[in-house]
Design an enzyme around this catalytic site. Sequence first.
Site, PDB file in Angstrom:
ATOM      1  N   HIS A 211      47.411  33.062  27.245  1.00 12.16           N
ATOM      2  CA  HIS A 211      46.217  33.856  26.912  1.00 12.16           C
ATOM      3  C   HIS A 211      45.650  33.542  25.529  1.00 12.16           C
ATOM      4  O   HIS A 211      44.941  34.367  24.944  1.00 12.16           O
ATOM      5  CB  HIS A 211      46.509  35.363  26.966  1.00 12.16           C
ATOM      6  CG  HIS A 211      46.722  35.940  28.340  1.00 12.16           C
ATOM      7  ND1 HIS A 211      47.867  35.745  29.073  1.00 12.16           N
ATOM      8  CD2 HIS A 211      45.936  36.741  29.106  1.00 12.16           C
ATOM      9  CE1 HIS A 211      47.787  36.389  30.214  1.00 12.16           C
ATOM     10  NE2 HIS A 211      46.619  37.001  30.269  1.00 12.16           N
TER      11      HIS A 211
ATOM     12  N   GLY B 131      44.609  30.143  31.369  1.00 19.34           N
ATOM     13  CA  GLY B 131      44.914  30.780  32.655  1.00 19.34           C
ATOM     14  C   GLY B 131      44.034  31.985  32.920  1.00 19.34           C
ATOM     15  O   GLY B 131      43.876  32.395  34.065  1.00 19.34           O
ATOM     16  N   HIS B 132      43.497  32.579  31.879  1.00 17.61           N
ATOM     17  CA  HIS B 132      42.634  33.754  32.049  1.00 17.61           C
ATOM     18  C   HIS B 132      41.277  33.490  31.416  1.00 17.61           C
ATOM     19  O   HIS B 132      41.135  33.495  30.205  1.00 17.61           O
ATOM     20  CB  HIS B 132      43.277  34.972  31.397  1.00 17.61           C
ATOM     21  CG  HIS B 132      42.716  36.273  31.872  1.00 17.61           C
ATOM     22  ND1 HIS B 132      41.358  36.522  31.983  1.00 17.61           N
ATOM     23  CD2 HIS B 132      43.337  37.415  32.289  1.00 17.61           C
ATOM     24  CE1 HIS B 132      41.177  37.754  32.430  1.00 17.61           C
ATOM     25  NE2 HIS B 132      42.348  38.315  32.628  1.00 17.61           N
TER      26      HIS B 132
ATOM     27  N   HIS C 174      43.585  36.033  41.063  1.00 15.83           N
ATOM     28  CA  HIS C 174      43.547  37.221  40.205  1.00 15.83           C
ATOM     29  C   HIS C 174      42.092  37.670  40.045  1.00 15.83           C
ATOM     30  O   HIS C 174      41.224  36.895  39.632  1.00 15.83           O
ATOM     31  CB  HIS C 174      44.163  36.844  38.860  1.00 15.83           C
ATOM     32  CG  HIS C 174      44.268  37.969  37.894  1.00 15.83           C
ATOM     33  ND1 HIS C 174      43.225  38.337  37.079  1.00 15.83           N
ATOM     34  CD2 HIS C 174      45.289  38.800  37.603  1.00 15.83           C
ATOM     35  CE1 HIS C 174      43.604  39.352  36.314  1.00 15.83           C
ATOM     36  NE2 HIS C 174      44.861  39.651  36.610  1.00 15.83           N
TER      37      HIS C 174
ATOM     38  N   GLU D  82      47.842  41.025  41.176  1.00 12.98           N
ATOM     39  CA  GLU D  82      46.520  41.620  40.899  1.00 12.98           C
ATOM     40  C   GLU D  82      45.403  40.806  41.568  1.00 12.98           C
ATOM     41  O   GLU D  82      44.336  40.569  40.990  1.00 12.98           O
ATOM     42  CB  GLU D  82      46.290  41.701  39.390  1.00 12.98           C
ATOM     43  CG  GLU D  82      47.482  42.330  38.653  1.00 12.98           C
ATOM     44  CD  GLU D  82      47.279  42.498  37.168  1.00 12.98           C
ATOM     45  OE1 GLU D  82      47.362  43.638  36.708  1.00 12.98           O
ATOM     46  OE2 GLU D  82      47.040  41.509  36.470  1.00 12.98           O
TER      47      GLU D  82
ATOM     48  N   CYS E 148      39.557  47.114  35.169  1.00 12.49           N
ATOM     49  CA  CYS E 148      38.950  45.928  34.540  1.00 12.49           C
ATOM     50  C   CYS E 148      38.179  45.078  35.557  1.00 12.49           C
ATOM     51  O   CYS E 148      37.190  44.432  35.195  1.00 12.49           O
ATOM     52  CB  CYS E 148      40.018  45.046  33.903  1.00 12.49           C
ATOM     53  SG  CYS E 148      40.634  45.643  32.331  1.00 12.49           S
TER      54      CYS E 148
ATOM     55  N   CYS F 286      44.836  46.868  28.974  1.00 10.69           N
ATOM     56  CA  CYS F 286      43.560  46.151  29.085  1.00 10.69           C
ATOM     57  C   CYS F 286      42.409  47.062  29.483  1.00 10.69           C
ATOM     58  O   CYS F 286      41.270  46.885  29.028  1.00 10.69           O
ATOM     59  CB  CYS F 286      43.694  45.005  30.087  1.00 10.69           C
ATOM     60  SG  CYS F 286      44.406  45.473  31.674  1.00 10.69           S
ATOM     61  N   CYS F 287      42.693  48.057  30.349  1.00 13.14           N
ATOM     62  CA  CYS F 287      41.575  48.814  30.928  1.00 13.14           C
ATOM     63  C   CYS F 287      40.915  49.804  29.964  1.00 13.14           C
ATOM     64  O   CYS F 287      39.667  49.837  29.895  1.00 13.14           O
ATOM     65  CB  CYS F 287      42.033  49.542  32.193  1.00 13.14           C
ATOM     66  SG  CYS F 287      42.676  48.468  33.490  1.00 13.14           S
TER      67      CYS F 287
HETATM   68  O1  FUB Z   1      45.971  39.257  31.655  1.00 15.36           O
HETATM   69  C1  FUB Z   1      45.134  40.077  30.861  1.00 15.36           C
HETATM   70  C2  FUB Z   1      44.737  41.324  31.612  1.00 15.36           C
HETATM   71  O2  FUB Z   1      45.897  42.071  31.898  1.00 15.36           O
HETATM   72  C3  FUB Z   1      44.103  41.082  32.945  1.00 15.36           C
HETATM   73  O3  FUB Z   1      42.724  40.964  32.915  1.00 15.36           O
HETATM   74  C4  FUB Z   1      44.514  42.283  33.701  1.00 15.36           C
HETATM   75  O4  FUB Z   1      44.395  42.098  35.083  1.00 15.36           O
HETATM   76  C5  FUB Z   1      45.927  42.488  33.253  1.00 15.36           C
HETATM   77  O5  FUB Z   1      46.797  41.655  33.941  1.00 15.36           O
HETATM   78 ZN    ZN Z   2      42.704  46.213  33.063  1.00 13.52          ZN
END
Ligand code: FUB
Ligand code: ZN
Length: 639
Positions: free
Chosen positions: A147, A200-201, A257, A309, A327, A402-403
């Site tokens: 990340h 990865g994200h 994801h 997820e 999210c 995160c949310c």
């Molecule tokens: O990986 C970062 C955040 O954490 C993701 O966007 C969410 O789904 C949670 O896994």
């Molecule tokens: Zn979240």
Amino acid sequence: MPRTHSALPSPAGPVRPTPDARTALRPAAVTVDGGFWHDRRATNARVSLPQGPDLLESAGNLHNLRLAAGTAEGVFQGAYPFVDTDVYKWLEAASWQLADGGGELLAADVDRIVALVADAQQPDGYLNTWFQLVKGGERYQDLRWGHELYCAGHLIQAAVAHHRSTGRPELLDAARRFADHIDSVFGLPGSGRPVDGIDGHPEVETALVELYRETGERRYLDLAGYFVDRHGHGLLGGDAYCQDRVPLRAATDVEGHAVRQLYLLAAAADLAAETGDAELRAAGERLWHALTATKTHLTGGLGAHHDQEEFGDPYELPNERAYCETCAAIASVQWSWRMALLTGEARYSDLIERTLYNGFLAGVSLDGERWLYVNPLQVRDGHTDTGGDQSARRTRWFRCACCPPNVMRLLASLPHYLASGDEQGLQIHQFVTGRYATDRVRVRAETDYPWHGTIAFTVEETPSGEPWTLSLRIPEWCREFRVRCGGETYDSPADDGWLRLSRTWTPGDLVVLELALEPRLTAADPRVDAVRGCVAIERGPLVHCLEQVDHPGGGLDDIVLDPSRPLAVKHRPDLLGGVTTVVAAGRRRRIPDRGWWPYAPATGPAAEPGGEPVELTAIPYHVWANREDGSMRVWLPTS
Ligand code: FUB
Ligand code: ZN
């Protein structure tokens, strides 16, 4: 270099296309000063946002930054390599709130935390407390899970928000240093950069486009394009999970994801807007259709699997195991808004409305202090909750947090997702009490939507003698509506969902839109096995649900709804801060006892008809889980 000012007023908000962008529409300026969203945003400003710094302190996020800056001692706190993003998302949210007014409570904390971030940054621009403190400074060795660029992206987004809102350069300077560093490291083989890789994200991609928009520096846009296009080439092992199985341009379905997929698609829409890339635009249109046609819950929630997820297969839309991460709802709004601007099509804002009022808003409690990470459509009678982040019960904060700050940033910036303008005039995508303006026109709106369906627009400013078009989105759920304007009445929109009123306007002109909010029963495509034989209750943009607490004398899993009986509407000022409920007729089935084995030949004993009549009270889904724990369901069997 693009000009930095658009033809429309440019209040501080996210997604500000450059004047050269190939979007059909431009964001308009909206102030929300009353009604439903005003109240929810006020709670965000008054309760959720001010509590952020203390929560980030107790979770250790700020401590990590001090450790990285060398101004504290101790060990890294937190379970994930991306905990810095909780800070960045809070900073972004607080910055939008500062721009919106009412953020005075936040200003000192913003200054303090911006300074903390700048102190933690390394001389070459790199910043990631996990890799600095836990991984001994090793960089870019674990792009799949680390990340690092995701964190950089959220830092950049925060910096753009801070700069747009306050005009202050500190955080933007830090973000540029980081972006320049990333630009010196990542690139195609042969580019002279040492790493050909992606994160990865996704997240850095939209952030880099916004950084381009804020600074005019074309390199950032190109870098965003590089990252988007390097997905799907096996750089992360070729998995669907992180959108590395197939290049986005060739993809035919959303996969992996959910949040990752949606952030990547938002970036593709941004790139299509800024570069005119028709292939990326077509990919976005194709994948948006696949998403909505087969992988979207009624609430707008996305993500069918707790495991990873992830999105599930087409029509795999479970209820009690729906993931529907908050999210993902936010990411969906972000992507759809970009598609709405790009194409001018109303359907994107239809999904935004559904998502905002249901899958998104359920993520925060009415008091603004407790959160849901996953948003199921059912909690069974006798549910045993194991707690943790994926609990069906609201939580004060999460290990993976995160949310909550993501909700804060969407609520703080919400006015920027509500209306647009173009050469023809003003388009109203969402209905709020407040003002909608382009550089030429301004309209005041008064409404008690979504509780009532009347929205009254008054033209406040208009160029004299010049005609323009006021476009109203007629929601996809709406079967009957009426618009009264200058002695005329209109009751059918164009095929594209817009009702366009073109004329030469005079200040004081009134337009009244009346949307019929009759409650309705909704059925799903028969391929959604999880809800076959069931209906859901909806009213206007709101999905409703039953909660056990409103149905004493038993649970919810033996209840059936009688679809032949009319639905009634009951406004309940006393309930959940004041909501409109839908009352339906149902009964509690007398289910024959099957002993130790719950299965029987299909021709065997069936549930007895009859049963005890029950009055069903369906509350809006977005206010569920604000009272005592119990069962809940959106989809109700009819037999
Ligand atoms: O990986 C970062 C955040 O954490 C993701 O966007 C969410 O789904 C949670 O896994
Ligand atoms: Zn979240």
